[in-house]
Design a protein around this motif. Sequence first.
Motif, PDB file in Angstrom:
ATOM      1  N   HIS A  50      49.274  46.700 -14.649  1.00 45.12           N
ATOM      2  CA  HIS A  50      50.206  47.806 -14.416  1.00 45.12           C
ATOM      3  C   HIS A  50      49.538  49.146 -14.693  1.00 45.12           C
ATOM      4  O   HIS A  50      49.727  50.119 -13.954  1.00 45.12           O
ATOM      5  CB  HIS A  50      51.445  47.643 -15.291  1.00 45.12           C
ATOM      6  CG  HIS A  50      52.356  48.827 -15.260  1.00 45.12           C
ATOM      7  ND1 HIS A  50      52.394  49.763 -16.268  1.00 45.12           N
ATOM      8  CD2 HIS A  50      53.247  49.242 -14.325  1.00 45.12           C
ATOM      9  CE1 HIS A  50      53.274  50.694 -15.970  1.00 45.12           C
ATOM     10  NE2 HIS A  50      53.798  50.404 -14.804  1.00 45.12           N
ATOM     11  N   VAL A  59      49.462  52.085 -12.001  1.00 48.60           N
ATOM     12  CA  VAL A  59      50.223  53.325 -12.186  1.00 48.60           C
ATOM     13  C   VAL A  59      49.303  54.535 -12.297  1.00 48.60           C
ATOM     14  O   VAL A  59      49.698  55.663 -11.964  1.00 48.60           O
ATOM     15  CB  VAL A  59      51.138  53.228 -13.433  1.00 48.60           C
ATOM     16  CG1 VAL A  59      50.340  53.404 -14.716  1.00 48.60           C
ATOM     17  CG2 VAL A  59      52.259  54.268 -13.376  1.00 48.60           C
ATOM     18  N   ASP A  76      54.371  58.516  -6.177  1.00 46.29           N
ATOM     19  CA  ASP A  76      55.021  58.847  -7.453  1.00 46.29           C
ATOM     20  C   ASP A  76      54.300  60.002  -8.139  1.00 46.29           C
ATOM     21  O   ASP A  76      54.934  60.960  -8.606  1.00 46.29           O
ATOM     22  CB  ASP A  76      55.025  57.625  -8.389  1.00 46.29           C
ATOM     23  CG  ASP A  76      55.875  56.491  -7.857  1.00 46.29           C
ATOM     24  OD1 ASP A  76      56.785  56.759  -7.061  1.00 46.29           O
ATOM     25  OD2 ASP A  76      55.624  55.343  -8.246  1.00 46.29           O
ATOM     26  N   GLY A  91      60.602  55.835 -13.373  1.00 49.04           N
ATOM     27  CA  GLY A  91      60.686  54.705 -14.295  1.00 49.04           C
ATOM     28  C   GLY A  91      61.893  53.824 -14.021  1.00 49.04           C
ATOM     29  O   GLY A  91      61.807  52.590 -14.067  1.00 49.04           O
ATOM     30  N   ILE A 150      61.490  51.478 -11.149  1.00 53.59           N
ATOM     31  CA  ILE A 150      60.767  50.243 -11.493  1.00 53.59           C
ATOM     32  C   ILE A 150      61.747  49.117 -11.789  1.00 53.59           C
ATOM     33  O   ILE A 150      61.512  47.954 -11.438  1.00 53.59           O
ATOM     34  CB  ILE A 150      59.854  50.469 -12.721  1.00 53.59           C
ATOM     35  CG1 ILE A 150      58.741  51.473 -12.391  1.00 53.59           C
ATOM     36  CG2 ILE A 150      59.247  49.151 -13.212  1.00 53.59           C
ATOM     37  CD1 ILE A 150      57.743  50.999 -11.378  1.00 53.59           C
ATOM     38  N   HIS A 201      62.763  47.163  -8.743  1.00 51.54           N
ATOM     39  CA  HIS A 201      61.765  46.165  -8.317  1.00 51.54           C
ATOM     40  C   HIS A 201      61.778  44.949  -9.245  1.00 51.54           C
ATOM     41  O   HIS A 201      61.661  43.811  -8.789  1.00 51.54           O
ATOM     42  CB  HIS A 201      60.368  46.792  -8.312  1.00 51.54           C
ATOM     43  CG  HIS A 201      60.243  47.969  -7.406  1.00 51.54           C
ATOM     44  ND1 HIS A 201      60.426  47.889  -6.043  1.00 51.54           N
ATOM     45  CD2 HIS A 201      59.955  49.271  -7.672  1.00 51.54           C
ATOM     46  CE1 HIS A 201      60.252  49.084  -5.504  1.00 51.54           C
ATOM     47  NE2 HIS A 201      59.964  49.938  -6.467  1.00 51.54           N
ATOM     48  N   ASN A 221      60.132  55.984  -5.695  1.00 53.42           N
ATOM     49  CA  ASN A 221      59.609  54.719  -6.201  1.00 53.42           C
ATOM     50  C   ASN A 221      60.386  53.526  -5.659  1.00 53.42           C
ATOM     51  O   ASN A 221      59.793  52.528  -5.238  1.00 53.42           O
ATOM     52  CB  ASN A 221      59.640  54.700  -7.727  1.00 53.42           C
ATOM     53  CG  ASN A 221      59.069  53.418  -8.300  1.00 53.42           C
ATOM     54  OD1 ASN A 221      59.777  52.429  -8.463  1.00 53.42           O
ATOM     55  ND2 ASN A 221      57.776  53.422  -8.601  1.00 53.42           N
ATOM     56  N   ALA A 262      55.233  48.887  -3.691  1.00 52.27           N
ATOM     57  CA  ALA A 262      55.688  48.501  -5.028  1.00 52.27           C
ATOM     58  C   ALA A 262      56.382  47.142  -4.960  1.00 52.27           C
ATOM     59  O   ALA A 262      56.255  46.323  -5.876  1.00 52.27           O
ATOM     60  CB  ALA A 262      56.639  49.555  -5.589  1.00 52.27           C
ATOM     61  N   PHE A 311      55.105  44.067  -7.274  1.00 50.22           N
ATOM     62  CA  PHE A 311      55.930  43.358  -8.256  1.00 50.22           C
ATOM     63  C   PHE A 311      56.165  41.911  -7.860  1.00 50.22           C
ATOM     64  O   PHE A 311      56.281  41.041  -8.722  1.00 50.22           O
ATOM     65  CB  PHE A 311      57.255  44.093  -8.468  1.00 50.22           C
ATOM     66  CG  PHE A 311      57.139  45.242  -9.411  1.00 50.22           C
ATOM     67  CD1 PHE A 311      57.293  45.055 -10.782  1.00 50.22           C
ATOM     68  CD2 PHE A 311      56.832  46.507  -8.952  1.00 50.22           C
ATOM     69  CE1 PHE A 311      57.154  46.107 -11.668  1.00 50.22           C
ATOM     70  CE2 PHE A 311      56.689  47.581  -9.826  1.00 50.22           C
ATOM     71  CZ  PHE A 311      56.844  47.371 -11.185  1.00 50.22           C
ATOM     72  N   LEU A 342      57.441  47.639 -18.363  1.00 48.91           N
ATOM     73  CA  LEU A 342      56.840  48.287 -17.202  1.00 48.91           C
ATOM     74  C   LEU A 342      57.574  49.570 -16.836  1.00 48.91           C
ATOM     75  O   LEU A 342      56.959  50.583 -16.486  1.00 48.91           O
ATOM     76  CB  LEU A 342      56.837  47.321 -16.007  1.00 48.91           C
ATOM     77  CG  LEU A 342      55.977  46.062 -16.168  1.00 48.91           C
ATOM     78  CD1 LEU A 342      56.165  45.128 -14.977  1.00 48.91           C
ATOM     79  CD2 LEU A 342      54.503  46.420 -16.330  1.00 48.91           C
ATOM     80  N   ALA A 343      58.919  49.525 -16.918  1.00 50.70           N
ATOM     81  CA  ALA A 343      59.718  50.711 -16.604  1.00 50.70           C
ATOM     82  C   ALA A 343      59.460  51.825 -17.616  1.00 50.70           C
ATOM     83  O   ALA A 343      59.263  52.986 -17.259  1.00 50.70           O
ATOM     84  CB  ALA A 343      61.201  50.351 -16.566  1.00 50.70           C
ATOM     85  N   THR A 364      55.876  53.211 -17.294  1.00 57.17           N
ATOM     86  CA  THR A 364      55.770  54.075 -16.116  1.00 57.17           C
ATOM     87  C   THR A 364      56.374  55.442 -16.397  1.00 57.17           C
ATOM     88  O   THR A 364      55.784  56.481 -16.076  1.00 57.17           O
ATOM     89  CB  THR A 364      56.481  53.431 -14.910  1.00 57.17           C
ATOM     90  OG1 THR A 364      55.862  52.174 -14.605  1.00 57.17           O
ATOM     91  CG2 THR A 364      56.408  54.336 -13.687  1.00 57.17           C
TER      92      THR A 364
END
Length: 209
Positions: A13, A17, A23, A47, A50, A53, A123, A129, A133, A157-158, A161
Amino acid sequence: MYWTEFLTVALIHLLAVASPGPDFAIVVRESVGYGRRAGLFTAFGVGTGILVHVTYSLLGIGLIVSQSIVLFNALKWLAAAYLLYIGIKALRARPADPAGAELNLAAGERSGRGAFVTGFITNGLNPKATLFFLSLFTVVINPHTPVAVQAGYGLYLALATAFWFCLVAWLFSQQRVRAGFARMGHWFDRLMGTVLVGIGVKLALTEMR
């Protein structure tokens, strides 16, 4: 027990990112154009995107999208159209009044909600993306890993990000940085517009593999 898997996910990740994309471009544009508050809200929007996804990856919908050319293309064209719309608006930027440049820099009008939605849509509609994912949750993460643990990965991950792009927003919203870009005025907007249009075109030409 799952630390090795988590560290693998986190590393992949981080590499993803940190590479410039839509983004990054949209957070920089919002931060320079409207200041730190707008940049941070845009970062929060990215974020939160994310989580979209992550959710459909956990539900298996991402697999359906990846296998359906129609759905993939619909998502691709929506994302490309949105980026082209934003990019073309930026390309049409006109020179600002030099006398009012500093005033506009200090008082750029942008609602937190508008900035958040911009980041979220940028995003959330990105089909790359989706594929990222999907591969993450089907190839890297063991399917036998409990859903609760996978959801924990997704939450990380969120947050990671959002944190990364908050740093980007903080950097590009500093007064010196903004003032430097403000002196370039409409040329900066046009540059960012070119970047966004380029990403939109590249996205539109992307084929499902």
